[in-house]
Design an enzyme around this catalytic site. Sequence first.
Site, short mmCIF file in Angstrom:
data_model
loop_
_atom_site.label_atom_id
_atom_site.label_comp_id
_atom_site.label_asym_id
_atom_site.label_seq_id
_atom_site.Cartn_x
_atom_site.Cartn_y
_atom_site.Cartn_z
N CYS A 1 11.57 -7.77 -0.69
CA CYS A 1 11.64 -6.47 -0.04
C CYS A 1 11.67 -6.68 1.47
O CYS A 1 11.02 -7.59 1.97
CB CYS A 1 10.42 -5.62 -0.42
SG CYS A 1 10.48 -3.92 0.21
N GLU B 1 9.86 -9.21 -11.29
CA GLU B 1 8.86 -8.79 -12.26
C GLU B 1 9.07 -7.33 -12.63
O GLU B 1 9.53 -6.54 -11.81
CB GLU B 1 7.46 -9.01 -11.68
CG GLU B 1 7.18 -10.50 -11.51
CD GLU B 1 5.81 -10.80 -10.92
OE1 GLU B 1 5.28 -11.87 -11.23
OE2 GLU B 1 5.27 -9.98 -10.17
N CYS C 1 7.66 -0.01 -15.12
CA CYS C 1 7.72 -0.10 -13.66
C CYS C 1 8.77 -1.16 -13.32
O CYS C 1 8.61 -2.33 -13.67
CB CYS C 1 6.34 -0.49 -13.13
SG CYS C 1 6.32 -0.73 -11.35
N CYS D 1 5.50 -4.00 4.44
CA CYS D 1 4.26 -3.23 4.53
C CYS D 1 3.07 -4.20 4.58
O CYS D 1 3.04 -5.19 3.84
CB CYS D 1 4.13 -2.27 3.35
SG CYS D 1 5.46 -1.04 3.33
N CYS E 1 1.11 -5.26 1.27
CA CYS E 1 1.87 -5.50 0.03
C CYS E 1 2.36 -6.94 -0.04
O CYS E 1 2.98 -7.45 0.89
CB CYS E 1 3.06 -4.54 -0.02
SG CYS E 1 4.09 -4.79 -1.49
N CYS F 1 -0.09 -2.57 -8.45
CA CYS F 1 0.76 -2.23 -7.30
C CYS F 1 0.55 -3.23 -6.17
O CYS F 1 -0.58 -3.54 -5.81
CB CYS F 1 0.38 -0.87 -6.73
SG CYS F 1 0.48 0.44 -7.90
N1 SAH Z 1 9.18 0.33 -1.89
C1 SAH Z 1 8.72 1.45 -2.65
C2 SAH Z 1 8.33 1.11 -4.08
C3 SAH Z 1 7.47 -0.12 -4.35
S1 SAH Z 1 5.75 -0.12 -4.02
C4 SAH Z 1 7.59 2.14 -1.94
O1 SAH Z 1 7.08 1.60 -0.97
O2 SAH Z 1 7.23 3.25 -2.33
C5 SAH Z 1 4.95 1.01 -5.07
C6 SAH Z 1 3.64 1.51 -4.47
O3 SAH Z 1 2.61 0.50 -4.44
C7 SAH Z 1 3.83 1.97 -3.02
O4 SAH Z 1 3.20 3.20 -2.79
C8 SAH Z 1 3.15 0.85 -2.28
O5 SAH Z 1 2.78 1.25 -0.99
C9 SAH Z 1 1.98 0.54 -3.18
N2 SAH Z 1 1.32 -0.73 -2.85
C10 SAH Z 1 1.87 -1.83 -2.26
N3 SAH Z 1 0.93 -2.79 -2.10
C11 SAH Z 1 -0.21 -2.32 -2.59
C12 SAH Z 1 -1.53 -2.86 -2.75
N4 SAH Z 1 -1.84 -4.11 -2.35
N5 SAH Z 1 -2.46 -2.09 -3.32
C13 SAH Z 1 -2.16 -0.84 -3.76
N6 SAH Z 1 -0.95 -0.29 -3.66
C14 SAH Z 1 0.02 -1.01 -3.08
#
Ligand code: SAH
Length: 359
Positions: free
Chosen positions: A114, A94, A107, A118, A121, A337
């Site tokens: 990935c 996406e 974006c 996390c 996420c 995000c």
């Molecule tokens: N892998 C990279 C880029 C992708 S995520 C990174 O971790 O920075 C982009 C941003 O969205 C990151 O800061 C991530 O922590 C955040 N993110 C992921 N899941 C989220 C969620 N459920 N709500 C809000 N932000 C989220």
Amino acid sequence: MSPSRNDLAELELRELEADLAAHGVEPFHARQLYRWVYKRGVTEFDRMSDLSRDLREMLKREFTIGTPRVVSDDRSIDGTRKFLLELADGRRVEAVFIPDTPAMTFCLSTQVGCAMSCGFCLTGRMGLVRNLTAGEIAGQVRVLAGATGLLDLPFNIVLMGMGEPLHNYEHTMKALRVLHSEHGLAVSPRRVTLSTVGIVPGLERLAHEPLMPNLAISLHATRDEQRSELVPPNRKYPLAAILDACRRFPLKKRSRITFEYVLLSGVNDTPEDARRLVRLLAGIKSKVNLIPLNPAPGIPYERPSDERVDRFAQILADGHLTVSVRKSRGRDIRAACGQLIVEGGSKKSAAQQMALLMR
Ligand code: SAH
């Protein structure tokens, strides 16, 4: 999937010049091709009207121009558009267009899935399927800029879609070089932000890149114990190592490192967390971007109330940090995000994924 040498979309301008030279073709034709593909969004050789018929025939025989196919294009009421894109091998990623932030922003994804896992996420739930190639990363920009009418206009790029860009370092940097070409889209690295969980060797390499994007670090916690739980790569690259790398990171005049901090209600959003964050970032040219959690099914955390978010932001501001709260865009189409996920991810468990990462 290894990039095919015959896919023109995988080639930097000088590589394309060399490949054409091997077919006895003058280098200026490489610049013409770049203009068609990147500036005008044309990928059929037959439409490239300033190339001779013979050259077009040779190109059709020897080259392809791999381009992600738009499977769907969902529009949010706020103008955000989420594109589901299919790649040559049928895998899907996406990419999101976010208008008026105030800039126009794309974006992009850097991986299918990935490996970082996390805890909040959705993409992390998929596990890593594969890296994207440079052509597939830059191709997202071609497709989105074409679809939004922005091929000739300035736009920003954030590497905040699916994947961890520093876990796919070579292809990500090559994509930035392709996009930077003055014969193509001429995207300045100042308009690009790379967001990472903080893979320290990647940060060290990035510090020496000639084309250096802006840097955003996904911090999300102020104690190693908690961060290791929320952002598992922290077990290998703890806070002190990441912040040291940030202190050493060469910043251009006026530029700063962005620290992203997702706020999880009752978990990492207490006043003590905010005060620790102020202390941690002391001496780093920083700005903090707070991201109230975008909740999703299966994610075991909650979004804090606006009052809690405001109180956290106020403590940072009182501590002389520059702070902003990310307005979530496109939540109605699951484009916000952490909400990017596509079906058919690998079946590896999170533990297996981490084992791969730690090798
Ligand atoms: N892998 C990279 C880029 C992708 S995520 C990174 O971790 O920075 C982009 C941003 O969205 C990151 O800061 C991530 O922590 C955040 N993110 C992921 N899941 C989220 C969620 N459920 N709500 C809000 N932000 C989220």
